[in-house]
Design a protein around this motif. Structure first.
Motif, PDB file in Angstrom:
ATOM      1  N   LYS A  62      16.358 -31.563 -39.832  1.00  0.00           N
ATOM      2  CA  LYS A  62      16.869 -31.260 -38.805  1.00  0.00           C
ATOM      3  C   LYS A  62      17.155 -32.039 -38.090  1.00  0.00           C
ATOM      4  O   LYS A  62      16.838 -32.094 -36.801  1.00  0.00           O
ATOM      5  CB  LYS A  62      15.804 -30.585 -38.867  1.00  0.00           C
ATOM      6  N   ALA A  63      16.259 -33.591 -37.683  1.00  0.00           N
ATOM      7  CA  ALA A  63      15.839 -34.074 -36.510  1.00  0.00           C
ATOM      8  C   ALA A  63      17.339 -35.599 -36.441  1.00  0.00           C
ATOM      9  O   ALA A  63      16.730 -36.521 -36.457  1.00  0.00           O
ATOM     10  CB  ALA A  63      14.501 -35.193 -37.432  1.00  0.00           C
ATOM     11  N   ASP A  64      17.854 -35.258 -36.554  1.00  0.00           N
ATOM     12  CA  ASP A  64      19.429 -35.357 -36.346  1.00  0.00           C
ATOM     13  C   ASP A  64      19.378 -36.223 -35.306  1.00  0.00           C
ATOM     14  O   ASP A  64      20.288 -37.958 -34.947  1.00  0.00           O
ATOM     15  CB  ASP A  64      20.770 -34.843 -35.640  1.00  0.00           C
ATOM     16  N   HIS A  65      18.840 -36.630 -33.572  1.00  0.00           N
ATOM     17  CA  HIS A  65      18.892 -36.827 -32.893  1.00  0.00           C
ATOM     18  C   HIS A  65      17.499 -38.220 -32.902  1.00  0.00           C
ATOM     19  O   HIS A  65      17.737 -38.881 -32.319  1.00  0.00           O
ATOM     20  CB  HIS A  65      17.894 -36.306 -31.185  1.00  0.00           C
ATOM     21  N   GLN A  66      16.687 -38.339 -33.579  1.00  0.00           N
ATOM     22  CA  GLN A  66      16.200 -39.232 -34.324  1.00  0.00           C
ATOM     23  C   GLN A  66      16.988 -40.598 -35.698  1.00  0.00           C
ATOM     24  O   GLN A  66      16.173 -40.150 -36.931  1.00  0.00           O
ATOM     25  CB  GLN A  66      14.827 -38.897 -34.544  1.00  0.00           C
ATOM     26  N   PRO A  67      17.608 -40.575 -35.333  1.00  0.00           N
ATOM     27  CA  PRO A  67      17.805 -41.687 -37.364  1.00  0.00           C
ATOM     28  C   PRO A  67      17.425 -42.447 -37.667  1.00  0.00           C
ATOM     29  O   PRO A  67      16.938 -42.757 -38.830  1.00  0.00           O
ATOM     30  CB  PRO A  67      19.438 -42.135 -36.235  1.00  0.00           C
ATOM     31  N   ASP A  68      16.416 -43.094 -36.998  1.00  0.00           N
ATOM     32  CA  ASP A  68      15.372 -44.243 -37.156  1.00  0.00           C
ATOM     33  C   ASP A  68      14.491 -43.408 -38.105  1.00  0.00           C
ATOM     34  O   ASP A  68      13.643 -43.736 -39.334  1.00  0.00           O
ATOM     35  CB  ASP A  68      14.901 -44.993 -36.139  1.00  0.00           C
ATOM     36  N   LEU A  69      13.789 -42.355 -37.343  1.00  0.00           N
ATOM     37  CA  LEU A  69      12.874 -41.069 -38.086  1.00  0.00           C
ATOM     38  C   LEU A  69      13.798 -40.962 -39.708  1.00  0.00           C
ATOM     39  O   LEU A  69      12.979 -41.334 -40.627  1.00  0.00           O
ATOM     40  CB  LEU A  69      12.297 -40.162 -36.923  1.00  0.00           C
ATOM     41  N   GLN A  70      14.625 -39.936 -39.052  1.00  0.00           N
ATOM     42  CA  GLN A  70      15.881 -39.919 -40.717  1.00  0.00           C
ATOM     43  C   GLN A  70      15.814 -40.740 -42.008  1.00  0.00           C
ATOM     44  O   GLN A  70      15.197 -40.627 -42.925  1.00  0.00           O
ATOM     45  CB  GLN A  70      16.784 -39.354 -40.393  1.00  0.00           C
ATOM     46  N   ASN A  71      15.917 -42.179 -41.515  1.00  0.00           N
ATOM     47  CA  ASN A  71      16.442 -43.079 -42.232  1.00  0.00           C
ATOM     48  C   ASN A  71      14.668 -43.773 -43.123  1.00  0.00           C
ATOM     49  O   ASN A  71      14.731 -43.080 -44.069  1.00  0.00           O
ATOM     50  CB  ASN A  71      16.781 -43.904 -42.019  1.00  0.00           C
ATOM     51  N   ALA A  72      13.624 -43.513 -42.444  1.00  0.00           N
ATOM     52  CA  ALA A  72      12.442 -43.603 -42.916  1.00  0.00           C
ATOM     53  C   ALA A  72      12.152 -43.058 -43.794  1.00  0.00           C
ATOM     54  O   ALA A  72      11.641 -42.894 -44.940  1.00  0.00           O
ATOM     55  CB  ALA A  72      11.618 -43.792 -41.466  1.00  0.00           C
ATOM     56  N   ALA A  73      11.992 -40.623 -43.332  1.00  0.00           N
ATOM     57  CA  ALA A  73      12.122 -39.863 -44.641  1.00  0.00           C
ATOM     58  C   ALA A  73      12.698 -39.714 -45.583  1.00  0.00           C
ATOM     59  O   ALA A  73      11.558 -39.834 -46.825  1.00  0.00           O
ATOM     60  CB  ALA A  73      11.612 -38.721 -43.985  1.00  0.00           C
ATOM     61  N   LYS A  74      13.789 -40.277 -45.416  1.00  0.00           N
ATOM     62  CA  LYS A  74      14.818 -39.807 -46.292  1.00  0.00           C
ATOM     63  C   LYS A  74      14.076 -41.476 -47.787  1.00  0.00           C
ATOM     64  O   LYS A  74      14.515 -41.285 -48.761  1.00  0.00           O
ATOM     65  CB  LYS A  74      16.465 -41.308 -46.321  1.00  0.00           C
ATOM     66  N   LEU A  75      14.425 -42.244 -47.092  1.00  0.00           N
ATOM     67  CA  LEU A  75      13.362 -43.662 -47.665  1.00  0.00           C
ATOM     68  C   LEU A  75      12.194 -43.073 -48.412  1.00  0.00           C
ATOM     69  O   LEU A  75      12.123 -43.805 -49.891  1.00  0.00           O
ATOM     70  CB  LEU A  75      13.474 -45.006 -46.912  1.00  0.00           C
ATOM     71  N   LEU A  76      11.354 -43.015 -47.957  1.00  0.00           N
ATOM     72  CA  LEU A  76      10.392 -41.854 -48.403  1.00  0.00           C
ATOM     73  C   LEU A  76      10.753 -41.071 -49.891  1.00  0.00           C
ATOM     74  O   LEU A  76       9.958 -41.085 -51.064  1.00  0.00           O
ATOM     75  CB  LEU A  76       8.772 -41.756 -47.315  1.00  0.00           C
TER      76      LEU A  76
END
Length: 85
Positions: A62-76
């Motif tokens: 859902k957080a498409d407007h926060q790509p850095d946050l999304q990438n960090a979440a994906k990594l975790l």
């Protein structure tokens, strides 16, 4: 003087910055990222992962407007899946 001139003309070798960040460093950075949105605003992704792992999936989806946050979440999430295999 001649000694000073010689020292001024010597070139100092440039130390190249290591571009490739280690996986552990990336993982640590992801875990320490502070969530700026939603009900978990102000918590690190590490805290969220421990308290409410489903919120990590919410960030990814859902957080498409926060790509850095999304990438960090994906990594975790990828790391957690690897650890459980």
């Amino acid at each position: 003087d001649a000694m000073g001139d010689k020292a001024q003309n010597m070139s100092v070798p440039k130390i190249e910055r290591q571009e490739e960040i280690s996986e552990i460093d990336k993982l640590n950075a992801a875990m320490n990222m502070v969530c700026p949105i939603g009900t978990k605003k102000g918590k690190t992704l590490r805290e969220i992962m421990m308290d409410d792992p489903s919120f990590i999936t919410w960030i990814i989806n859902k957080a498409d407007h926060q790509p850095d946050l999304q990438n960090a979440a994906k990594l975790l999430l990828e790391h957690a899946v690897k650890m459980n295999q």
